[in-house]
Design a protein around this motif. Structure first.
Motif, short mmCIF file in Angstrom:
data_model
loop_
_atom_site.label_atom_id
_atom_site.label_comp_id
_atom_site.label_asym_id
_atom_site.label_seq_id
_atom_site.Cartn_x
_atom_site.Cartn_y
_atom_site.Cartn_z
N LEU A 31 139.22 -6.81 -0.97
CA LEU A 31 138.45 -6.72 -0.07
C LEU A 31 136.91 -6.66 -0.51
N ILE A 32 136.67 -6.26 -1.97
CA ILE A 32 135.38 -6.23 -2.30
C ILE A 32 135.05 -7.60 -3.09
N TYR A 33 134.20 -8.19 -2.38
CA TYR A 33 133.69 -9.67 -2.98
C TYR A 33 132.74 -9.54 -3.98
N LYS A 34 131.65 -8.75 -3.83
CA LYS A 34 130.79 -8.60 -4.95
C LYS A 34 129.81 -7.07 -4.85
N ILE A 35 129.80 -6.84 -5.98
CA ILE A 35 128.74 -5.47 -6.26
C ILE A 35 127.54 -5.92 -7.05
N GLN A 36 126.64 -6.02 -6.51
CA GLN A 36 125.39 -6.49 -6.84
C GLN A 36 124.57 -5.11 -7.30
N MET A 37 124.06 -4.94 -8.43
CA MET A 37 123.15 -3.99 -8.84
C MET A 37 121.85 -4.34 -8.40
#
Length: 103
Positions: A31-37
């Protein structure tokens, strides 16, 4: 402060959040597509749900924001819900597929 990089600690936190209807965490479900810092340790998390009409949507999104914000060193957190691409079982990890009996 943990020795793990911030992004790894964020992923660790996401592994503790479960869809209330399924015995698998949201990270393994895909369900997590992207983690953008972002600047100043801000985080944008792009995620989806198993179904657009998921009755636990507010609860899951709120838990993602709360748990990530609680991590030391995290700035602003924004959780963005998307259904593009739509979620399907192929997005699940092999571990999640085994847990759900799909393998």
């Amino acid at each position: 402060m943990s020795e793990l990089p911030l992004r790894d600690r964020i992923e660790e936190a996401l592994h503790t959040i479960y869809d209330p209807e399924l015995p698998v965490d949201i990270f393994e479900l895909g369900l997590i597509y992207k983690i953008q810092m972002m600047e100043n340790n801000g985080v944008h998390i792009y995620m989806t749900l198993t179904a657009p009409a998921c009755p636990a949507a507010g609860e899951i999104l709120g838990e993602v924001e709360t748990k990530v914000k609680a991590l030391e060193g995290v700035g602003e957190v924004e959780v963005r819900l998307t259904f593009d691409p739509p979620w399907d079982r192929d997005m699940m990890s092999d571990e999640a597929k085994l847990e759900m009996g799909f393998m």
